[in-house]
Design an enzyme around this catalytic site. Structure first.
Site, mmCIF file in Angstrom:
data_model
loop_
_atom_site.group_PDB
_atom_site.id
_atom_site.type_symbol
_atom_site.label_atom_id
_atom_site.label_comp_id
_atom_site.label_asym_id
_atom_site.label_seq_id
_atom_site.Cartn_x
_atom_site.Cartn_y
_atom_site.Cartn_z
ATOM 1 N N TYR A 139 -8.993 4.865 -12.839
ATOM 2 C CA TYR A 139 -8.774 5.533 -11.541
ATOM 3 C C TYR A 139 -8.605 7.045 -11.671
ATOM 4 O O TYR A 139 -8.236 7.692 -10.695
ATOM 5 C CB TYR A 139 -7.486 5.009 -10.885
ATOM 6 C CG TYR A 139 -7.396 3.514 -10.693
ATOM 7 C CD1 TYR A 139 -8.368 2.812 -9.997
ATOM 8 C CD2 TYR A 139 -6.289 2.803 -11.174
ATOM 9 C CE1 TYR A 139 -8.251 1.439 -9.805
ATOM 10 C CE2 TYR A 139 -6.170 1.443 -10.982
ATOM 11 C CZ TYR A 139 -7.154 0.765 -10.302
ATOM 12 O OH TYR A 139 -7.035 -0.587 -10.108
ATOM 13 N N TYR A 153 0.465 -2.080 -11.976
ATOM 14 C CA TYR A 153 -0.916 -2.069 -12.474
ATOM 15 C C TYR A 153 -0.955 -1.478 -13.894
ATOM 16 O O TYR A 153 -1.891 -0.781 -14.264
ATOM 17 C CB TYR A 153 -1.845 -1.332 -11.496
ATOM 18 C CG TYR A 153 -1.646 -1.847 -10.080
ATOM 19 C CD1 TYR A 153 -2.117 -3.097 -9.726
ATOM 20 C CD2 TYR A 153 -0.930 -1.116 -9.139
ATOM 21 C CE1 TYR A 153 -1.881 -3.609 -8.453
ATOM 22 C CE2 TYR A 153 -0.692 -1.617 -7.857
ATOM 23 C CZ TYR A 153 -1.176 -2.867 -7.526
ATOM 24 O OH TYR A 153 -0.936 -3.376 -6.274
ATOM 25 N N PRO A 156 4.634 -5.204 -0.504
ATOM 26 C CA PRO A 156 4.626 -4.044 -1.409
ATOM 27 C C PRO A 156 4.526 -4.442 -2.872
ATOM 28 O O PRO A 156 5.098 -5.451 -3.295
ATOM 29 C CB PRO A 156 5.981 -3.384 -1.139
ATOM 30 C CG PRO A 156 6.859 -4.489 -0.656
ATOM 31 C CD PRO A 156 5.964 -5.460 0.062
ATOM 32 N N GLY A 157 3.779 -3.670 -3.628
ATOM 33 C CA GLY A 157 3.701 -3.857 -5.071
ATOM 34 C C GLY A 157 4.186 -2.583 -5.739
ATOM 35 O O GLY A 157 5.351 -2.439 -6.126
ATOM 36 N N CYS A 175 -12.426 2.858 -29.058
ATOM 37 C CA CYS A 175 -13.703 3.518 -29.347
ATOM 38 C C CYS A 175 -14.498 3.739 -28.063
ATOM 39 O O CYS A 175 -15.550 3.116 -27.843
ATOM 40 C CB CYS A 175 -14.485 2.689 -30.353
ATOM 41 S SG CYS A 175 -13.556 2.494 -31.862
ATOM 42 N N GLU A 176 -13.965 4.530 -27.184
ATOM 43 C CA GLU A 176 -14.601 4.922 -25.915
ATOM 44 C C GLU A 176 -14.144 6.333 -25.622
ATOM 45 O O GLU A 176 -12.950 6.626 -25.757
ATOM 46 C CB GLU A 176 -14.091 4.058 -24.746
ATOM 47 C CG GLU A 176 -14.331 2.599 -24.835
ATOM 48 C CD GLU A 176 -15.576 2.156 -24.081
ATOM 49 O OE1 GLU A 176 -16.163 2.979 -23.351
ATOM 50 O OE2 GLU A 176 -15.942 0.991 -24.249
ATOM 51 N N GLY A 202 0.758 -1.244 0.000
ATOM 52 C CA GLY A 202 0.000 0.000 0.000
ATOM 53 C C GLY A 202 0.785 1.288 0.000
ATOM 54 O O GLY A 202 0.187 2.363 -0.169
HETATM 55 C C1 LIG Z 1 -3.595 -8.071 -0.260
HETATM 56 C C2 LIG Z 1 -2.736 -7.108 -0.993
HETATM 57 N N1 LIG Z 1 -1.435 -7.038 -0.679
HETATM 58 C C3 LIG Z 1 -0.615 -6.177 -1.320
HETATM 59 C C4 LIG Z 1 -1.074 -5.355 -2.328
HETATM 60 C C5 LIG Z 1 -0.115 -4.423 -3.006
HETATM 61 O O1 LIG Z 1 -0.464 -3.106 -2.834
HETATM 62 P P1 LIG Z 1 0.477 -1.927 -3.357
HETATM 63 O O2 LIG Z 1 0.735 -2.184 -4.782
HETATM 64 O O3 LIG Z 1 -0.297 -0.704 -3.118
HETATM 65 O O4 LIG Z 1 1.734 -1.991 -2.532
HETATM 66 C C6 LIG Z 1 -2.421 -5.394 -2.689
HETATM 67 C C7 LIG Z 1 -2.948 -4.508 -3.737
HETATM 68 O O5 LIG Z 1 -4.000 -4.000 -3.734
HETATM 69 C C8 LIG Z 1 -3.270 -6.316 -2.012
HETATM 70 O O6 LIG Z 1 -4.574 -6.400 -2.325
#
Ligand SMILES: Cc1ncc(COP(=O)(O)O)c(C=O)c1O
Length: 411
Positions: A312, A366, A274-275, A338-339, A239
Protein backbone atom coordinates in the site's frame (compact mmCIF):
# COMPACT_ATOMS: atom_id res chain seq x y z
CA UNK A 1 -2.11 8.25 25.59
CA UNK A 2 0.32 5.92 23.83
CA UNK A 3 1.53 2.91 25.75
CA UNK A 4 4.72 2.73 23.65
CA UNK A 5 6.94 5.41 25.20
CA UNK A 6 10.57 6.03 26.06
CA UNK A 7 11.53 5.83 29.72
CA UNK A 8 15.10 6.95 30.40
CA UNK A 9 15.79 6.67 26.66
CA UNK A 10 14.67 3.03 26.50
CA UNK A 11 11.50 2.14 24.61
CA UNK A 12 8.80 0.57 26.73
CA UNK A 13 5.52 -1.14 25.91
CA UNK A 14 3.45 -0.37 28.99
CA UNK A 15 5.93 -1.22 31.80
CA UNK A 16 8.12 -3.60 29.83
CA UNK A 17 11.42 -2.63 28.21
CA UNK A 18 11.03 -3.94 24.66
CA UNK A 19 14.68 -5.08 24.70
CA UNK A 20 13.69 -7.71 27.28
CA UNK A 21 11.10 -9.06 24.84
CA UNK A 22 13.59 -9.16 21.97
CA UNK A 23 16.11 -10.91 24.16
CA UNK A 24 13.61 -13.62 25.11
CA UNK A 25 11.78 -14.13 21.82
CA UNK A 26 14.15 -12.78 19.19
CA UNK A 27 13.33 -10.63 16.17
CA UNK A 28 11.34 -9.98 14.08
CA UNK A 29 8.44 -10.13 16.51
CA UNK A 30 5.12 -8.40 17.06
CA UNK A 31 4.45 -6.82 20.47
CA UNK A 32 0.91 -5.84 21.51
CA UNK A 33 -0.21 -3.60 24.34
CA UNK A 34 -3.26 -5.07 26.06
CA UNK A 35 -4.13 -1.72 27.57
CA UNK A 36 -4.19 -0.05 24.14
CA UNK A 37 -6.50 -2.72 22.72
CA UNK A 38 -8.85 -2.40 25.66
CA UNK A 39 -8.86 1.40 25.65
CA UNK A 40 -9.48 1.50 21.90
CA UNK A 41 -12.40 -0.89 22.24
CA UNK A 42 -13.83 1.09 25.16
CA UNK A 43 -13.62 4.32 23.17
CA UNK A 44 -16.18 2.77 20.80
CA UNK A 45 -18.20 0.91 23.40
CA UNK A 46 -18.69 3.97 25.63
CA UNK A 47 -19.39 6.43 22.82
CA UNK A 48 -23.04 5.56 22.14
CA UNK A 49 -25.29 8.13 23.78
CA UNK A 50 -28.61 7.85 21.97
CA UNK A 51 -28.86 4.62 20.00
CA UNK A 52 -28.10 1.10 21.14
CA UNK A 53 -24.78 -0.04 19.65
CA UNK A 54 -22.92 -3.24 18.93
CA UNK A 55 -19.23 -3.23 18.09
CA UNK A 56 -18.23 -6.16 15.87
CA UNK A 57 -14.43 -6.12 15.80
CA UNK A 58 -13.14 -6.85 12.31
CA UNK A 59 -11.26 -10.12 12.80
CA UNK A 60 -9.36 -9.71 9.53
CA UNK A 61 -7.35 -6.81 10.96
CA UNK A 62 -5.88 -8.85 13.82
CA UNK A 63 -7.05 -12.39 14.36
CA UNK A 64 -4.91 -13.77 17.19
CA UNK A 65 -7.21 -15.83 19.43
CA UNK A 66 -5.87 -14.29 22.65
CA UNK A 67 -6.68 -10.82 21.30
CA UNK A 68 -10.18 -11.95 20.24
CA UNK A 69 -10.66 -13.44 23.71
CA UNK A 70 -9.82 -10.22 25.47
CA UNK A 71 -12.11 -8.20 23.20
CA UNK A 72 -14.85 -10.79 23.66
CA UNK A 73 -14.52 -10.38 27.42
CA UNK A 74 -14.98 -6.63 26.96
CA UNK A 75 -18.29 -7.27 25.16
CA UNK A 76 -17.20 -7.19 21.53
CA UNK A 77 -18.97 -8.95 18.71
CA UNK A 78 -17.08 -9.95 15.56
CA UNK A 79 -17.16 -9.18 11.86
CA UNK A 80 -15.88 -12.22 9.98
CA UNK A 81 -15.15 -12.86 6.31
CA UNK A 82 -14.35 -16.59 6.17
CA UNK A 83 -15.04 -19.98 7.69
CA UNK A 84 -11.60 -19.75 9.30
CA UNK A 85 -12.48 -16.48 11.02
CA UNK A 86 -15.76 -18.03 12.18
CA UNK A 87 -13.80 -20.86 13.80
CA UNK A 88 -11.41 -18.38 15.41
CA UNK A 89 -14.21 -16.27 16.84
CA UNK A 90 -16.07 -19.30 18.20
CA UNK A 91 -12.82 -20.67 19.63
CA UNK A 92 -12.29 -17.34 21.39
CA UNK A 93 -15.68 -17.77 23.07
CA UNK A 94 -17.71 -15.37 20.92
CA UNK A 95 -21.47 -15.31 21.23
CA UNK A 96 -22.65 -16.40 17.74
CA UNK A 97 -25.48 -13.89 18.05
CA UNK A 98 -22.81 -11.17 17.89
CA UNK A 99 -21.16 -12.49 14.71
CA UNK A 100 -21.73 -10.84 11.34
CA UNK A 101 -20.55 -12.74 8.24
CA UNK A 102 -19.47 -10.48 5.34
CA UNK A 103 -17.60 -11.29 2.10
CA UNK A 104 -18.46 -11.63 -1.57
CA UNK A 105 -17.50 -15.28 -2.12
CA UNK A 106 -18.96 -17.22 0.80
CA UNK A 107 -18.83 -20.91 -0.12
CA UNK A 108 -21.50 -23.55 0.56
CA UNK A 109 -19.35 -24.89 3.37
CA UNK A 110 -18.91 -21.46 4.96
CA UNK A 111 -22.59 -20.55 4.70
CA UNK A 112 -23.68 -23.88 6.17
CA UNK A 113 -21.19 -23.46 9.03
CA UNK A 114 -22.65 -20.00 9.76
CA UNK A 115 -26.20 -21.36 9.61
CA UNK A 116 -25.36 -24.22 11.97
CA UNK A 117 -23.73 -21.80 14.41
CA UNK A 118 -26.83 -19.54 14.40
CA UNK A 119 -24.84 -16.37 13.77
CA UNK A 120 -26.46 -12.93 14.04
CA UNK A 121 -26.62 -12.41 10.25
CA UNK A 122 -25.05 -12.88 6.86
CA UNK A 123 -24.35 -9.63 5.05
CA UNK A 124 -25.55 -10.55 1.55
CA UNK A 125 -23.33 -9.14 -1.21
CA UNK A 126 -25.13 -10.27 -4.39
CA UNK A 127 -28.40 -11.64 -5.71
CA UNK A 128 -26.71 -14.97 -6.45
CA UNK A 129 -25.50 -15.21 -2.85
CA UNK A 130 -29.02 -14.49 -1.61
CA UNK A 131 -30.36 -17.47 -3.58
CA UNK A 132 -27.48 -19.65 -2.36
CA UNK A 133 -28.14 -18.83 1.32
CA UNK A 134 -31.86 -19.42 0.80
CA UNK A 135 -31.19 -22.86 -0.69
CA UNK A 136 -28.81 -23.86 2.10
CA UNK A 137 -31.21 -22.53 4.74
CA UNK A 138 -33.94 -24.72 3.23
CA UNK A 139 -31.60 -27.72 3.32
CA UNK A 140 -31.07 -27.08 7.04
CA UNK A 141 -34.80 -26.39 7.45
CA UNK A 142 -34.05 -23.07 9.15
CA UNK A 143 -35.04 -19.46 8.75
CA UNK A 144 -31.76 -17.58 8.39
CA UNK A 145 -31.29 -13.95 9.40
CA UNK A 146 -29.70 -11.77 6.73
CA UNK A 147 -28.79 -8.16 6.04
CA UNK A 148 -28.24 -6.59 2.63
CA UNK A 149 -24.81 -5.00 2.16
CA UNK A 150 -25.36 -2.05 -0.13
CA UNK A 151 -22.77 -0.23 -2.17
CA UNK A 152 -23.27 3.49 -1.41
CA UNK A 153 -21.29 4.56 -4.50
CA UNK A 154 -18.89 6.67 -2.44
CA UNK A 155 -15.19 7.11 -3.20
CA UNK A 156 -13.55 6.84 0.23
CA UNK A 157 -10.50 5.22 1.78
CA UNK A 158 -6.77 5.73 2.16
CA UNK A 159 -5.41 3.79 -0.84
CA UNK A 160 -6.83 2.44 -4.10
CA UNK A 161 -6.62 -1.12 -2.72
CA UNK A 162 -8.70 -0.37 0.38
CA UNK A 163 -11.56 1.52 -1.26
CA UNK A 164 -14.69 -0.61 -1.31
CA UNK A 165 -17.72 1.65 -1.73
CA UNK A 166 -17.46 2.86 -5.34
CA UNK A 167 -19.92 1.76 -7.98
CA UNK A 168 -17.16 -0.12 -9.84
CA UNK A 169 -16.00 -2.01 -6.72
CA UNK A 170 -16.85 -5.68 -6.31
CA UNK A 171 -18.49 -5.20 -2.93
CA UNK A 172 -22.15 -4.84 -1.95
CA UNK A 173 -25.33 -4.37 -3.93
CA UNK A 174 -26.02 -1.26 -5.94
CA UNK A 175 -28.61 1.13 -4.56
CA UNK A 176 -31.14 0.57 -7.34
CA UNK A 177 -31.11 -3.23 -6.87
CA UNK A 178 -31.65 -3.36 -3.13
CA UNK A 179 -35.40 -3.10 -2.97
CA UNK A 180 -35.98 -6.01 -5.31
CA UNK A 181 -33.74 -8.18 -3.10
CA UNK A 182 -35.54 -6.94 -0.01
CA UNK A 183 -38.84 -7.85 -1.65
CA UNK A 184 -37.62 -11.36 -2.42
CA UNK A 185 -36.34 -11.89 1.12
CA UNK A 186 -39.55 -10.61 2.67
CA UNK A 187 -41.47 -13.26 0.72
CA UNK A 188 -39.02 -16.07 1.48
CA UNK A 189 -39.83 -18.94 3.84
CA UNK A 190 -36.17 -19.43 4.70
CA UNK A 191 -34.70 -15.92 4.91
CA UNK A 192 -35.50 -13.06 7.27
CA UNK A 193 -34.28 -9.55 6.54
CA UNK A 194 -33.10 -8.03 9.84
CA UNK A 195 -30.60 -5.40 8.75
CA UNK A 196 -28.91 -3.21 6.20
CA UNK A 197 -25.15 -2.92 6.07
CA UNK A 198 -22.28 -1.29 4.23
CA UNK A 199 -18.53 -0.77 4.46
CA UNK A 200 -17.15 2.05 2.36
CA UNK A 201 -13.41 1.56 2.73
CA UNK A 202 -10.54 1.70 5.17
CA UNK A 203 -8.30 4.41 6.65
CA UNK A 204 -11.03 7.03 6.18
CA UNK A 205 -10.23 10.39 7.76
CA UNK A 206 -13.10 12.43 6.30
CA UNK A 207 -16.14 11.82 8.48
CA UNK A 208 -18.43 13.41 5.88
CA UNK A 209 -18.29 10.10 3.98
CA UNK A 210 -19.78 8.34 7.00
CA UNK A 211 -22.41 11.06 7.27
CA UNK A 212 -23.45 10.52 3.67
CA UNK A 213 -23.50 6.75 4.21
CA UNK A 214 -25.70 7.16 7.29
CA UNK A 215 -28.09 9.29 5.21
CA UNK A 216 -28.26 6.54 2.57
CA UNK A 217 -28.85 3.80 5.11
CA UNK A 218 -31.63 5.80 6.73
CA UNK A 219 -33.35 6.37 3.40
CA UNK A 220 -33.06 2.70 2.49
CA UNK A 221 -34.41 1.65 5.88
CA UNK A 222 -37.42 3.89 5.34
CA UNK A 223 -38.03 2.25 1.94
CA UNK A 224 -37.73 -1.23 3.42
CA UNK A 225 -40.13 -0.27 6.25
CA UNK A 226 -42.67 0.72 3.59
CA UNK A 227 -42.66 -2.95 2.48
CA UNK A 228 -43.81 -3.85 5.97
CA UNK A 229 -40.38 -5.09 7.07
CA UNK A 230 -39.02 -4.00 10.46
CA UNK A 231 -35.25 -4.08 10.78
CA UNK A 232 -33.22 -4.93 13.86
CA UNK A 233 -29.94 -3.24 12.95
CA UNK A 234 -28.19 -0.78 10.66
CA UNK A 235 -24.52 -1.69 10.13
CA UNK A 236 -22.18 1.08 8.97
CA UNK A 237 -19.10 -1.14 8.69
CA UNK A 238 -15.58 -0.23 9.71
CA UNK A 239 -13.07 2.07 8.10
CA UNK A 240 -12.22 4.80 10.60
CA UNK A 241 -8.71 6.06 9.87
CA UNK A 242 -5.88 6.32 12.38
CA UNK A 243 -2.69 8.34 12.68
CA UNK A 244 0.41 6.70 11.25
CA UNK A 245 2.65 9.74 11.60
CA UNK A 246 1.39 11.82 14.51
CA UNK A 247 -1.24 13.55 12.41
CA UNK A 248 -4.72 14.18 13.75
CA UNK A 249 -7.36 11.54 13.10
CA UNK A 250 -11.02 11.45 14.08
CA UNK A 251 -12.00 9.48 17.17
CA UNK A 252 -14.70 6.81 17.54
CA UNK A 253 -16.63 9.37 19.58
CA UNK A 254 -16.57 11.83 16.63
CA UNK A 255 -17.74 9.05 14.30
CA UNK A 256 -20.54 7.79 16.52
CA UNK A 257 -21.77 11.34 17.25
CA UNK A 258 -22.21 11.93 13.51
CA UNK A 259 -23.97 8.61 12.97
CA UNK A 260 -26.25 9.11 15.96
CA UNK A 261 -27.15 12.58 14.74
CA UNK A 262 -28.17 11.23 11.32
CA UNK A 263 -30.01 8.23 12.76
CA UNK A 264 -31.55 9.96 15.78
CA UNK A 265 -35.08 9.04 14.74
CA UNK A 266 -34.26 5.38 14.02
CA UNK A 267 -34.82 2.68 16.64
CA UNK A 268 -32.59 -0.03 15.11
CA UNK A 269 -29.39 -1.05 16.84
CA UNK A 270 -26.30 0.52 15.21
CA UNK A 271 -23.55 -1.93 14.35
CA UNK A 272 -19.99 -0.87 13.58
CA UNK A 273 -17.20 -3.16 12.33
CA UNK A 274 -13.97 -1.38 13.30
CA UNK A 275 -10.65 -3.10 12.75
CA UNK A 276 -7.72 -0.75 12.30
CA UNK A 277 -8.98 1.85 14.79
CA UNK A 278 -8.95 -0.78 17.54
CA UNK A 279 -5.90 -2.84 16.60
CA UNK A 280 -3.68 -0.48 14.58
CA UNK A 281 -1.78 1.46 17.23
CA UNK A 282 -1.78 -1.49 19.65
CA UNK A 283 1.39 -3.09 18.27
CA UNK A 284 4.96 -2.55 17.25
CA UNK A 285 7.16 -4.90 15.25
CA UNK A 286 10.63 -5.39 16.67
CA UNK A 287 13.40 -5.88 14.15
CA UNK A 288 17.20 -5.92 14.41
CA UNK A 289 19.70 -4.20 12.17
CA UNK A 290 21.70 -6.99 10.52
CA UNK A 291 23.99 -5.00 8.24
CA UNK A 292 24.75 -1.54 6.97
CA UNK A 293 25.52 -1.29 3.27
CA UNK A 294 26.01 2.26 2.01
CA UNK A 295 22.70 4.05 2.52
CA UNK A 296 20.87 0.81 3.21
CA UNK A 297 19.99 -0.20 6.71
CA UNK A 298 19.35 -3.93 6.31
CA UNK A 299 17.01 -5.33 8.96
CA UNK A 300 15.82 -8.85 9.72
CA UNK A 301 12.10 -8.13 9.05
CA UNK A 302 10.95 -8.44 5.47
CA UNK A 303 7.84 -7.78 3.43
CA UNK A 304 6.74 -11.27 4.38
CA UNK A 305 6.56 -10.09 8.01
CA UNK A 306 4.91 -6.72 7.27
CA UNK A 307 3.63 -6.19 3.76
CA UNK A 308 1.89 -2.83 4.19
CA UNK A 309 4.77 -0.64 2.93
CA UNK A 310 5.25 -2.80 -0.20
CA UNK A 311 1.56 -3.35 -0.91
CA UNK A 312 0.00 0.00 0.00
CA UNK A 313 3.06 2.27 0.08
CA UNK A 314 2.17 2.65 3.76
CA UNK A 315 4.48 4.78 5.88
CA UNK A 316 5.23 3.55 9.38
CA UNK A 317 7.22 5.47 11.95
CA UNK A 318 10.30 3.58 13.16
CA UNK A 319 12.06 4.08 16.49
CA UNK A 320 15.36 2.91 17.86
CA UNK A 321 14.67 0.95 21.06
CA UNK A 322 17.52 2.92 22.60
CA UNK A 323 17.19 6.65 22.05
CA UNK A 324 20.38 8.46 21.19
CA UNK A 325 21.25 12.15 21.18
CA UNK A 326 23.57 11.93 18.18
CA UNK A 327 22.43 13.23 14.80
CA UNK A 328 20.12 10.98 12.80
CA UNK A 329 21.10 9.91 9.32
CA UNK A 330 18.82 9.28 6.36
CA UNK A 331 18.48 5.60 5.47
CA UNK A 332 16.55 3.34 3.18
CA UNK A 333 15.48 0.57 5.49
CA UNK A 334 15.20 -2.75 3.68
CA UNK A 335 14.51 -6.37 4.57
CA UNK A 336 16.00 -9.69 3.51
CA UNK A 337 13.46 -10.63 0.81
CA UNK A 338 14.73 -10.99 -2.74
CA UNK A 339 12.45 -8.28 -4.16
CA UNK A 340 13.23 -4.63 -4.70
CA UNK A 341 9.83 -3.82 -3.19
CA UNK A 342 11.03 -5.10 0.17
CA UNK A 343 11.49 -1.58 1.55
CA UNK A 344 10.27 -0.83 5.04
CA UNK A 345 10.96 2.91 4.78
CA UNK A 346 12.61 5.17 2.24
CA UNK A 347 14.80 8.20 3.09
CA UNK A 348 13.98 7.70 6.75
CA UNK A 349 15.86 9.66 9.41
CA UNK A 350 16.97 7.52 12.31
CA UNK A 351 20.03 6.95 14.39
CA UNK A 352 21.03 3.31 14.04
CA UNK A 353 23.97 0.97 13.79
CA UNK A 354 24.54 -2.73 13.25
CA UNK A 355 22.94 -4.83 15.99
CA UNK A 356 20.48 -2.13 17.10
CA UNK A 357 16.92 -3.00 17.93
CA UNK A 358 14.26 -1.02 16.02
CA UNK A 359 10.51 -0.78 16.57
CA UNK A 360 8.15 -0.28 13.63
CA UNK A 361 5.08 1.48 14.99
CA UNK A 362 1.35 1.08 14.34
CA UNK A 363 1.46 -2.44 12.92
CA UNK A 364 -1.39 -4.02 14.91
CA UNK A 365 -3.84 -3.90 12.00
CA UNK A 366 -3.16 -5.80 8.76
CA UNK A 367 0.30 -6.61 10.16
CA UNK A 368 0.82 -10.16 11.37
CA UNK A 369 -2.43 -11.33 9.71
CA UNK A 370 -0.94 -10.53 6.30
CA UNK A 371 2.43 -12.13 6.98
CA UNK A 372 3.50 -15.02 4.78
CA UNK A 373 6.18 -17.65 4.36
CA UNK A 374 7.62 -16.08 1.21
CA UNK A 375 11.29 -16.96 0.78
CA UNK A 376 10.53 -19.87 3.15
CA UNK A 377 10.69 -17.60 6.14
CA UNK A 378 9.03 -18.39 9.43
CA UNK A 379 6.15 -16.18 10.51
CA UNK A 380 7.11 -14.07 13.53
CA UNK A 381 5.87 -14.59 17.08
CA UNK A 382 3.25 -12.41 18.76
CA UNK A 383 3.71 -11.22 22.33
CA UNK A 384 1.11 -9.54 24.52
CA UNK A 385 2.21 -7.06 27.18
CA UNK A 386 0.05 -6.50 30.23
CA UNK A 387 1.52 -3.96 32.64
CA UNK A 388 4.90 -5.28 33.73
CA UNK A 389 4.38 -8.75 32.28
CA UNK A 390 4.57 -10.19 28.82
CA UNK A 391 3.27 -13.44 27.42
CA UNK A 392 3.82 -15.17 24.11
CA UNK A 393 0.48 -15.58 22.31
CA UNK A 394 1.87 -17.13 19.11
CA UNK A 395 5.17 -18.95 18.77
CA UNK A 396 7.59 -18.20 15.99
CA UNK A 397 7.08 -20.87 13.36
CA UNK A 398 9.70 -23.60 13.19
CA UNK A 399 11.33 -24.91 10.01
CA UNK A 400 9.40 -28.13 10.68
CA UNK A 401 6.15 -26.12 10.57
CA UNK A 402 7.12 -24.85 7.13
CA UNK A 403 7.57 -28.36 5.73
CA UNK A 404 4.66 -30.01 7.57
CA UNK A 405 2.02 -30.02 4.83
CA UNK A 406 4.20 -30.97 1.93
CA UNK A 407 4.10 -34.46 0.50
CA UNK A 408 7.29 -35.59 -1.14
CA UNK A 409 7.01 -37.42 -4.45
CA UNK A 410 8.92 -40.46 -3.30
CA UNK A 411 7.36 -40.60 0.21
C1 LIG B 1 -16.65 -5.59 5.54
C2 LIG B 1 -15.57 -4.98 6.35
N1 LIG B 1 -15.86 -4.56 7.59
C3 LIG B 1 -14.91 -4.00 8.37
C4 LIG B 1 -13.61 -3.84 7.92
C5 LIG B 1 -12.60 -3.20 8.83
O1 LIG B 1 -12.09 -2.03 8.31
P1 LIG B 1 -11.10 -1.12 9.16
O2 LIG B 1 -9.99 -1.98 9.59
O3 LIG B 1 -10.68 -0.07 8.22
O4 LIG B 1 -11.89 -0.58 10.32
C6 LIG B 1 -13.27 -4.25 6.64
C7 LIG B 1 -11.90 -4.06 6.12
O5 LIG B 1 -11.62 -3.79 5.02
C8 LIG B 1 -14.28 -4.86 5.84
O6 LIG B 1 -14.00 -5.28 4.59
Amino acid sequence: MSHFLYKNKNLFCENVDVRDIAEKYGTPSYVYSKKTLEENFESYFNAFEKNQGLICFSVKSLSNISVLKLLNEKGSGFDIVSGGELERAIHAGANPKKIIFTGIAKSNEEITAGIKRNILAFNIESEAEMHRIEKLAAAENKVVDVAIRFNPEIDSGGHEYIKTGRKKDKFGILLDEILSLAEHISNSSFLKLIGLSCHIGSQIINLNDFKTTAQYIKKLAQEVNKMGVDLEFLDLGGGLGISYSNTDSPTPKDLIAIIEEELSDRSEKIILEPGRSISGNAAIMLTSVEYIKGKYLIVDAGMNDLIRPALYKAKHNILNAKKSDSVSEEWTIVGPICESSDVLAKDFKINASEGDLLAVETVGAYGHVMSSNYNTRRKPPEILVEGSNFKIIRQRETYKDLLRNEIELNA
